[in-house]
Structure formats: C-alpha cells, structure tokens
Design a protein around this motif. Structure first.
Motif, PDB file in Angstrom:
ATOM      1  N   LEU A  94       0.849  -1.183   0.000  1.00 32.02           N
ATOM      2  CA  LEU A  94       0.000   0.000   0.000  1.00 32.02           C
ATOM      3  C   LEU A  94       0.885   1.233   0.000  1.00 32.02           C
ATOM      4  CD1 LEU A  94      -2.947   1.022   0.249  1.00 32.02           C
ATOM      5  CD2 LEU A  94      -2.660   0.924   2.731  1.00 32.02           C
ATOM      6  N   ASN A  95       0.615   2.187  -0.907  1.00 35.00           N
ATOM      7  CA  ASN A  95       1.505   3.340  -1.067  1.00 35.00           C
ATOM      8  C   ASN A  95       1.443   4.270   0.152  1.00 35.00           C
ATOM      9  OD1 ASN A  95      -0.669   5.214  -1.409  1.00 35.00           O
ATOM     10  ND2 ASN A  95      -0.829   4.637  -3.551  1.00 35.00           N
ATOM     11  N   TYR A 139     -11.729   0.611  -4.963  1.00 34.15           N
ATOM     12  CA  TYR A 139     -10.280   0.667  -4.813  1.00 34.15           C
ATOM     13  C   TYR A 139      -9.838  -0.432  -3.857  1.00 34.15           C
ATOM     14  CZ  TYR A 139      -9.000   4.719  -7.570  1.00 34.15           C
ATOM     15  OH  TYR A 139      -8.719   5.564  -8.605  1.00 34.15           O
ATOM     16  N   ALA A 140      -9.201  -1.436  -4.401  1.00 33.36           N
ATOM     17  CA  ALA A 140      -8.906  -2.653  -3.652  1.00 33.36           C
ATOM     18  C   ALA A 140      -7.874  -2.448  -2.563  1.00 33.36           C
ATOM     19  CB  ALA A 140      -8.412  -3.737  -4.616  1.00 33.36           C
ATOM     20  N   GLY A 149      -8.706  -5.901  -1.781  1.00 34.51           N
ATOM     21  CA  GLY A 149      -9.923  -6.452  -2.361  1.00 34.51           C
ATOM     22  C   GLY A 149      -9.707  -7.112  -3.713  1.00 34.51           C
ATOM     23  N   GLU A 150      -8.460  -7.412  -4.043  1.00 33.13           N
ATOM     24  CA  GLU A 150      -8.162  -8.146  -5.281  1.00 33.13           C
ATOM     25  C   GLU A 150      -7.601  -9.521  -4.938  1.00 33.13           C
ATOM     26  OE1 GLU A 150      -6.971  -5.308  -8.925  1.00 33.13           O
ATOM     27  OE2 GLU A 150      -5.429  -5.455  -7.389  1.00 33.13           O
ATOM     28  N   PHE A 151      -7.947 -10.511  -5.741  1.00 29.66           N
ATOM     29  CA  PHE A 151      -7.355 -11.831  -5.561  1.00 29.66           C
ATOM     30  C   PHE A 151      -7.403 -12.598  -6.878  1.00 29.66           C
ATOM     31  CE2 PHE A 151     -11.820 -12.028  -4.528  1.00 29.66           C
ATOM     32  CZ  PHE A 151     -12.276 -13.219  -5.074  1.00 29.66           C
ATOM     33  N   MET A 152      -6.570 -13.631  -6.965  1.00 23.22           N
ATOM     34  CA  MET A 152      -6.477 -14.442  -8.190  1.00 23.22           C
ATOM     35  C   MET A 152      -6.675 -15.914  -7.842  1.00 23.22           C
ATOM     36  SD  MET A 152      -3.294 -12.589 -10.185  1.00 23.22           S
ATOM     37  CE  MET A 152      -3.607 -13.493 -11.715  1.00 23.22           C
ATOM     38  N   ALA A 158      -8.290 -12.818 -12.508  1.00 19.64           N
ATOM     39  CA  ALA A 158      -8.135 -11.798 -11.469  1.00 19.64           C
ATOM     40  C   ALA A 158      -9.516 -11.242 -11.122  1.00 19.64           C
ATOM     41  CB  ALA A 158      -7.223 -10.673 -11.940  1.00 19.64           C
ATOM     42  N   ILE A 159      -9.788 -11.082  -9.827  1.00 22.11           N
ATOM     43  CA  ILE A 159     -11.099 -10.638  -9.354  1.00 22.11           C
ATOM     44  C   ILE A 159     -10.905  -9.459  -8.410  1.00 22.11           C
ATOM     45  CG2 ILE A 159     -13.170 -11.288  -8.053  1.00 22.11           C
ATOM     46  CD1 ILE A 159     -12.635 -14.198  -8.889  1.00 22.11           C
ATOM     47  N   ALA A 160     -11.731  -8.435  -8.580  1.00 21.98           N
ATOM     48  CA  ALA A 160     -11.711  -7.284  -7.676  1.00 21.98           C
ATOM     49  C   ALA A 160     -13.087  -7.105  -7.060  1.00 21.98           C
ATOM     50  CB  ALA A 160     -11.315  -6.021  -8.431  1.00 21.98           C
TER      51      ALA A 160
END
Length: 362
Positions: A94-95, A139-140, A149-152, A158-160
């Motif tokens: 995370l930035n 925004y994941a 909130g993103e996963f593969m 890829a799912i968000a």
C-alpha cells in the motif's frame, strides 16, 4: 470548542518524492507568511521521513515512527509520492498516502476545481467541489480490513471486489450536504446504478435518504459516464458532487484539467479528528529538480487544511490565514505570474516569492 488566542499549531511536513521537495516547501513558506499576516504565532513545523528517502533511512516508505508522530500533530502536509519506482517489496505494498489514509481512517477526500480568471480553463467559471468517499468502493487497496480487495483464484483469473456500505455512504453524504449548504445549495450524486445496481445503487439510495435532512439543498444524480460528458461542456453548472472512491478519483482529475490544469487541483483527506493536505496530482518525476513545477495545488491544499483546522478549533484567525493564501494565489495568477502549465514562464520559487509578496502587501 472555544478558541484559544494563544494557541500555536503544530503541522507535519512530509516532502514525498519527485516534485514534492519543491512544492511542499513552497506551501510552508506561504503558510508562514499567511500566519504572520493574520497575527498567529508561527507554525511549529515537524519534518518526518516518507517515501523513497525513508526506504533508504528507515527501511519503509512510511515508517511506524512517522505514523506515531503524525498522531500527535494538529494536521499534515503530504507531498506526492512515486511508489511505482520503489524497489520491491515496497512497490507492491500500500503506497504512502494510502497507508496514512487507512491508518487514520481519513474517509473524506475533498477536491475543489476552481478556474482562475485568464488561467487557461477549458470551461470558464468552473467552481465545483468533488466529495469522494475515501475508504471503500472499487479501490482494492483500502476496501478491506486486512489485505486488499483483489485476488487471483488461478494465474489467469483476477477478481476485484467493490464494497459499498450504508455507514460509509451516509457519513460521506452528510459531509457533502453540509458543504453544499455552505456553498450553492446544490448537490449531484454520481453513480452507475443502471449496471452496478446493488453497489452504486446502494450509494445513490443512501445519499437520497440523507437528502431528506437537508431540504434546502437541490439534489440531482447522473451516471458516471454521463457525468464526464456534462463536465467537459458544462462544468460551471455544478456545485458539489458526491461519489464513491474510484469515480471520484477520475472525475476530480478531469475537473482539475477543465479548471485549467491538474497543477492547480488541491485536496484534503480528513476524518472528524485528523486531516492531511495533499495535492490531487502525482509526483511528476520527469520535471523533478528543475524548479518548474506548479505549486498551486499544494498551496491551496494547505489553505483547505487551515479551513478544516479553523472549524475544528473554532479559530477564525485560521480562516483569515486561509483566505490570505487563496487571495495571494489568485492575485499572483491574475497578475500574470504563472508557471508554464498555466501558460507562463515563472519558476516554482519565483511563483512562491510572488505569492508571499502578495500576502505581505495585502
């Protein structure tokens, strides 16, 4: 809260990356001039490590010590970051701005877009504010308690997740309606409820429910795609716009350019207890170190921070200081001292010096 006339404010300084070390000192110098002109005690500035420099010195782009120090300050100025250039594993984390927003639950991102007279606006007379929900949506990097909130499920899929909650929507809606009451008493809800029926449909529904508590505010709503077209041609017809996270990010960049340049687009990230000034634009590494960056967005973000502090501390002197900053920038741009993105030739430091002089002469 009762105003304390002897109060001295403590503000954090996070220079960031790219043009950050040029535009943040510009904002600091101008706030110093405005505080002096408004009769306030000098700001107690606290510089803290963040970004690429912090990775080298502390092994993290946002050290724990920085977060701890921020908690003890009145508010902060955050410069842009260039997280895509960080070495791994920092680049994939995370930035810095997201880390701070999530740590302090800065749920409201307020992004004005206001054209300067003769300032290269696409739509003259643009004067609107986008109120962006800052903690969830599509925004994941911030819409789950832990992780993203993103996963593969497989390397090829890829799912968000897009997350909208009643509580967060009601909170941002009230922020937007209160702002609309103080401005032109007009609010526009932006969504995509014709396709994202459950998620942005809930966002629209809750905003409409909150509207019942603000009968003096005129309310309409548009799909996000229709809104982009309307902004390009009729940005001057809008006042306050409230929307979810990703839509707000995209619309505010568009609105900034319509008003004249993303270089003049300010923003504040806030909760009920903490706030952070952060220009809406990025770190512009291609022009970093050349003294040509436009500091207006960072300066005006700092003025917004003073307005937030004024309301929180019931201190009209801060409102006066914020007005002096805004008037100084407007007078400077109107007089023809502009950076190159606004059609001028002034350097960052020349523009800064001109605003300081305008504040001192007022």
């Amino acid at each position: 809260m009762t105003s304390n006339p002897n109060r001295r404010y403590r503000l954090g300084v996070l220079h960031g990356d790219g043009i950050g070390p040029e535009i943040v000192p510009s904002a600091v110098a101008i706030l110093d001039a405005a505080f002096d002109a408004a009769g306030l005690d000098p700001v107690e500035w606290t510089e803290l490590p963040l970004g690429a420099a912090a990775i080298e010195t502390h092994g993290a782009h946002t050290p724990a010590a920085t977060l701890e120090a921020l908690a003890g300050l009145d508010a902060w100025l955050l410069g842009p970051h260039d997280s895509v250039s960080y070495p791994e594993p920092h680049r994939s984390q995370l930035n810095p701005s997201g880390t701070i927003r999530k740590h302090f639950q800065l749920y409201a991102n307020i992004r004005p877009a206001k054209a300067f007279p003769g300032g290269n606006a696409v739509v003259e007379g643009t004067d609107l504010v986008i109120v962006r929900e800052n903690t969830e949506g599509f925004y994941a990097d911030r819409n789950t308690h832990a992780g993203t909130g993103e996963f593969m499920p497989t390397p090829d899929v890829a799912i968000a997740m897009g997350i909208i909650t009643r509580a967060a929507t009601e909170r941002i809606a009230r922020t937007a309606f209160e702002l609309a009451q103080a401005r032109g008493k007009k609010l526009t809800i932006v969504h995509k409820a014709n396709v994202l029926k459950l998620t942005t449909g809930l966002f629209r529904t809750v905003c409409r429910e909150v509207a019942a508590d603000y009968p003096d505010v005129t309310v309409d709503d548009f799909h996000i795609d229709a809104m982009t077209m309307k902004l390009v041609r009729k940005a001057d017809e809008f006042d306050v716009i409230v929307t979810e996270n990703m839509f707000g990010d995209i619309l505010s960049d568009l609105a900034g350019e319509i008003a004249g340049s993303l270089g003049i687009a300010p923003s504040v990230n806030s909760s009920d207890t903490h706030a952070m000034a952060q220009a809406a634009h990025g770190s512009a590494p291609d022009i970093a170190g050349r003294n040509v960056a436009n500091p207006v967005a960072m300066i005006l973000s700092s003025a917004m921070l003073l307005q937030w502090l004024a309301a929180k501390n019931d201190d009209p002197r801060l409102t006066d200081a914020a007005r002096r900053v805004e008037d100084g920038v407007t007078a400077t741009v109107t007089a023809g001292t502009r950076t190159r993105d606004l059609g001028g030739t002034a350097s960052t430091t020349e523009f800064t010096d001109a605003v300081v002089a305008a504040i001192q002469a007022a």
